[in-house]
Write an enzyme that holds these catalytic residues in place. Structure first.
Site, PDB file in Angstrom:
ATOM      1  N   GLU A 175       1.136   6.081  -2.162  1.00 25.11           N
ATOM      2  CA  GLU A 175       1.084   6.706  -1.160  1.00 25.11           C
ATOM      3  C   GLU A 175       2.494   7.514  -2.025  1.00 25.11           C
ATOM      4  O   GLU A 175       2.306   8.559  -2.260  1.00 25.11           O
ATOM      5  CB  GLU A 175       1.635   6.430   0.357  1.00 25.11           C
ATOM      6  N   LEU A 176       3.130   7.108  -1.393  1.00 25.86           N
ATOM      7  CA  LEU A 176       5.027   7.468  -2.361  1.00 25.86           C
ATOM      8  C   LEU A 176       4.470   8.098  -4.064  1.00 25.86           C
ATOM      9  O   LEU A 176       5.020   9.277  -4.265  1.00 25.86           O
ATOM     10  CB  LEU A 176       5.822   6.656  -2.224  1.00 25.86           C
ATOM     11  N   VAL A 235       0.931  -1.659  -0.043  1.00 27.72           N
ATOM     12  CA  VAL A 235      -0.045   0.539   0.280  1.00 27.72           C
ATOM     13  C   VAL A 235       1.039   0.868  -0.137  1.00 27.72           C
ATOM     14  O   VAL A 235       0.414   2.342  -0.676  1.00 27.72           O
ATOM     15  CB  VAL A 235      -1.422   0.083   1.281  1.00 27.72           C
ATOM     16  N   CYS A 236       1.646   1.067   0.756  1.00 32.72           N
ATOM     17  CA  CYS A 236       2.799   2.414   1.017  1.00 32.72           C
ATOM     18  C   CYS A 236       3.100   3.078  -0.569  1.00 32.72           C
ATOM     19  O   CYS A 236       3.536   4.214  -0.489  1.00 32.72           O
ATOM     20  CB  CYS A 236       4.251   1.848   1.773  1.00 32.72           C
ATOM     21  N   PRO A 237       3.626   2.285  -1.222  1.00 36.31           N
ATOM     22  CA  PRO A 237       4.204   3.057  -2.537  1.00 36.31           C
ATOM     23  C   PRO A 237       3.115   3.784  -3.111  1.00 36.31           C
ATOM     24  O   PRO A 237       3.242   4.917  -4.280  1.00 36.31           O
ATOM     25  CB  PRO A 237       4.500   1.843  -3.630  1.00 36.31           C
TER      26      PRO A 237
END
Lengths: 197, 197, 197, 197, 197, 197, 197, 197, 197, 197
Positions: free
Chosen positions: I54-55, I50-52
């Site tokens: 957002e990045l 999920v994090c990428p």
């Protein structure tokens, strides 16, 4: 802990006047800089029904207090914004329109806490939230303070929530104290201005 | 710390009546067992000049208090022996002959200490004697408590030393509180029995 | 803790004399500034019956004490006002009219507390009121102190409440101590002035 | 801290009698089990010159004390062995030969410490030796206790080192206290058996 | 805590000599100012039977100690007055007449407490009297200290109550230590002056 | 803190015997279970020069101790391995070959610490390493304990590092104590078996 | 707590060299003042069997360490005297004759305590003796420290008691660290001098 | 504080294997339940350059460890996700593709904190943020633990950051310890399997 | 504890940029020295799924933030090395190649700890290891901070782990705050740039 | 301290609804017993100008929240009486007439204190009044909490005083969280219902 015979606490509190101005008011300094007496009365909450009668009663007697060089100040823990809304509410709607003396807005309870007049009862430690919880609304009792020109409290009293105050009794106390100040005599029971001490 | 809205402290104190009997009197229990209200008033010292006028004023109004099912009790930190001597001193000599209500003799200050009404000012630690020394006479202020039939305080006030009390104001407060008890209404400012609330 | 061999506590206490003057009296300084001995005797309460006989007995022997350069001081925890009332009560009415030596009015117990002669027995912590309560009247025992010209205590004694004191014994002790001071000799048992040591 | 009005400490102490027996003596129990009064007198040291005159004086009055059902006990902090040596020394050599009442040998100071009558003055902490050092000889003052049949102290007194005691005064105090016990009256000042109270 | 290898405690103690003089004696300073060794021996009590034989034995060997520039000092917790009485008691009566070395009178236990040689056993807290009580007589064990010219302890020992000391062993230890001081050699077991080390 | 008159500490310590066995030895239990006396002597370090003479001296006198039902135990803070190496070193090389009594190897200092005989001087807190640092080698003084059949210490002594012990003195002390045990008499100074007490 | 990356503790410890000299050795200062690396290895006890092989192994590799400007120091908690005895014991007898590097004699455990390598296990408080008692011999584990020219530790390791060390591994670590110092490169796993990094 | 000779901490830690499974791994239990030895090695960070050579070196020697019934576990404070990303990065890109032993992902530092191997240096209290701040990356040193079948640590070591480990040395230590386990003998310095002990 | 209305914590943290440079970044100073706003967003871990997104979303909106003079900074508790590896991983492989704003590498948790956004749940004290153990990975929640040009926080929010952020909402909040800064007006609900306030 | 991922505090608070009823409302239980989500939003004060736009905005979107089974609750620290007065004030006069969701009246700050959202800044201890005084009005920031059906917080945020909230963003967050709940997937950045995740 009695405040009678001691200086009133030296704390500046937010206040609202009838013009809608928010300003800082320090009761102790107000007495001293004006070289006047102060009557400070606390009531529990704005927008309740017993309270406005007290506020109106003090307003009606205001000229009597002024004759006696006494400043009247009302106080509760509501915010200045709420005071202003109440000041703009008509008397018939439970408002205090027409009140011209200032009202302390002690929302951070700095002064009420020092005076010890908050109804924060039954402190319990709540383990789930790791905090102290209180019963009671954290508002003040009906406390009244009479303060002289040097900031010394010469009368304090607290009425239970449902009991309104008697404005004349405060005028009598101010007269009696003024008599003591002038004549260096003590005032016996039931003393009234003009009656023989 | 306000006592209004709380039970009066449950402490038995030495007392003296006009017959010269020494007995224990517990104000809280006195109210509850008689199912009456209590007016308890403190004065600083026996054998002074302002105090007897207050004691006489309460005596003169005693029937009014009795009509309202209210017990009157006086109190100071003098001993029962001193109270008795004063009760036996004629009014013209500064005595309180004729007073028929009981007087608390709180010489060990148990009750006055709990109420926080002693003028023990300026505590200082004296290294020479390894003790705390006090200024002040260790006597009480002019504090007044109104207590209901269940022992709950509904009014407390303190006057500065030289100010005598107004007996009528206490009658008014008792009437107003009784009105609240009967009618479940709050009493607005300046309320008086018989006047429209 | 014995005070014999140590300086008397350096504390000023309210006092009343037979003229009705309230003044501060420091026993230690009284001895030193007058270069005299002091006999200080405590009694429990004004307006009791055993006490006045002691006060009168010291009054009757006052010239004997004066011959020996000894100041007599009475003391209780009653107020100066009560002392004055008692001084104005005739002997026949249980009063101490005629007493001319000063009386300490240690109502704040500063001195009695340091001397450890208060009957404050059975301290108990009362959880309901969150305070220490005491049995006992918080008045003093019948304690007697003999103090020399430099303020050093050379005799102390306490009698139980119902036991009156023997004035002659104090005169004997003062004589014996004076003998020691003059002759640098110790005084054996039963020594009396004029008898061979 | 006064012992008057309280029970004498419940502590057994080594003692020596004139036969050379060492035994334990508990003053409180001695009074109670014999249903007699006790006069306990402390002196600083054996083999000094003022002390034997006191010990002889109490011996000479022993029959008077016995008539009043009163046990006489002497006490110092010397050991039982030293008491015995002194009891075997002739009066002319400064001894106490002829004394027949028991002597406490409180060499571990258990009792003297509780009574607070040791001259351990000027406690100072000595950093070099990491200990508290004292001035004074750690011996007792001339303290006297009168104890009734139930072990309650009714008189205590302390004389400065060089002052001998007056045996007759103790007889008077015992008589006065017995009078109170029998008649339930207080004894006024200078009261003496046979004189009108 | 061992004192061997450390300075003897720097404390002045009351002492008595055979002439009846009371004076202060500081063992540490005595060694240093005279540049001599000191043998200090403690015994439990004056006027007992095993003790005098030890005191006489040291007296008889006194010239041997003097030859070795060693000061002999006796010590107990009895008072100087008791020491003097014992010094005046003939040997045949259990006395120590003829002893010429000084005796410490450590009645306040300042030194014995630092050395840790008091038999104050079984400390118990007595709730009734709110004090620590002890078993044991609060007198010293038979402790012996050998101290060199700089105040350093080079031998310490304690014998149980009923065991007398061996004077010759102390002479041997002094000789051995002197040998070490002179020759910078250690002294093996059983070393004796004149025998090959 | 003296151990004389008290039980020897109840602690088991590593020990080595001449056969090279490592075992636990509890001095208190050793005395009690064998119903014998114990002489326990401590020396600073193995492989030094004064120490072996002491160890040999005790070995030579071993039969004398056995005659007196006394167990001899040596002790230092070296390890059992070092003791064994020393036991295997010839006398001529500074060893203790031929010693047959056991040696405590108190390398964790459990027992030496309780006895208070370690030369751990000048404790200082080192901020850099956040630890207490010591001067001194953390080895024991030349301490000697005589313990009876019930484990009670009846003699303790400490010699300064360079001073060897006198084996005969310990035999004398054992004899004297045995004499006391048998005859219930105290042993005066210089007492020796066979000489008149 | 890891010492790697920190300065070695700044503490001077007793040490013994093969000539029998006792001297103080501060490992940190030794590294800095000689601008050399130091290998410090601890072993549990002198006169055991696994230890000498380690001491001999370091001796044999000494020239390799010297080539790398590295000082070798051995260490245990035995005394200098014991070290000397062991140094004088032939290899065939389990001795370490021939060892030429110095040995720390940390008998007071100052350094071993800071490093935290003592086997003082299972601390228990013994109520009978009022002391902390330990299991374990209070000797060190087989800990090894590599310290650079500025006193910073760059390797530390501890082997369990029965495991001997590998001298070559320390030479490898010194070489690798020197490589890092010279080339500013990190040394990967299994790196060896002369092999490609 | 050394872990050698004690059980490895009983803590379960997140771990990642080459299949991408996240699971809990408790080193102590891993050893015990498989009845195998464990080599646990910590490295500072994933995705650095010296670390992969160590991880590859252990992988290459894995069969040698398996022959010796020894489980190899790597560990850092990176998350399991990061371990997996690194495991999927080719060796030529600085990755550790091909590593088959599990890797602890001690991101909450539970285990590293207990072992005391985090480089959290220079703790300082920051008044502005009212928190402790650290220098250092809060990652681990190159620490290595050898643990036996019962979970006891028999070797621990720490290399400074830039120093890679020598895999063979650990094989040697495992062999030596196994030899001790089998033969009950200690392993001298430089011992190697097959060479004569 | 809310940070809104207060300065952002003044702490420098390791950071990595897309060039692979490790440097110190102090968010508070970054805002002030550039006189720009800062958006700081935390995500739990590198190399998750999920994090990428957002990045990448913040990267795509980067020009919008730059137009508004707002610096974007990402942050997690991974090391700079791990950030660099992720920055070098292609988007299709779950990497963040193409991200150009800096990433804080708060591996020592200095900043995350002050902000109180670590998921260190259920602290328990483990008696076996004498340490506090935690559940949770000790990584941060999805917290977002908007900071103005003077370093004052004007928005903070935390989303639960699985919830991605809405980049447009942050642009709206920045616009609204800028509107307030310019016009001195408050922004009512749902305010958007260009719509009538 | 973040509440995200934890249960919302289990505290009942006074509340007012549009009918003028005062009742207790426990947010956590409200969510659980109705099996609905809750949006709780705090605003600083009644009768201010930015606040009513927020209250009206939430009212307008109420049907959208209801579609998503989400209960909306407003909250401030004003009393229920003030809420009622504001509810009865027309929108054109700055009132919130028409608002139908309940309003918490947290005048005793029980809940606001646990959440840590009061602006009680700059606590200072005032020696004159012996109390802590605060700057700030002791009212809440614009904090918003999204709580799921089990009472777990899944979003929290705080806006600075002058910034109004975006109602749509909360709808988006509720949709995203519901998506996660249904599909067990995480929602990437900028996710919106209907758009491809």
């Amino acid at each position: 802990m009695a405040f009678v015979g001691k200086k009133f606490p030296n704390i500046a509190v937010n206040a609202m006047n009838e013009m809608g101005d928010t300003f800082k008011l320090n009761v102790l300094e107000e007495a001293k800089k004006n070289n006047k007496k102060v009557l400070l009365f606390w009531y529990p909450k704005d927008f309740t029904f017993v309270c406005p009668t007290e506020l109106h009663a003090f307003q009606e007697a205001l000229s009597e207090f002024e004759k006696r060089d006494t400043i009247v100040i009302g106080a509760s823990c509501d915010t200045a914004e709420v005071h202003f809304a109440w000041l703009n509410t008509e008397k018939d709607n439970g408002g205090i329109e027409g009140v011209t003396y200032p009202l302390l807005a002690d929302s951070n309870r700095n002064l009420a806490n020092v005076l010890g007049i908050l109804d924060l009862t039954n402190e319990t430690f709540d383990e789930e939230t790791n905090t102290y919880l209180y019963e009671g609304d954290n508002v003040t009792y009906r406390a009244t303070y009479l303060i002289d020109e040097e900031g010394t409290v010469f009368h304090e009293s607290i009425n239970h929530m449902p009991l309104g105050r008697n404005v004349n009794e405060y005028l009598r106390l101010i007269d009696a104290y003024t008599h003591v100040q002038k004549n260096g005599e003590v005032c016996p029971a039931n003393w009234e201005e003009g009656k023989t001490a």
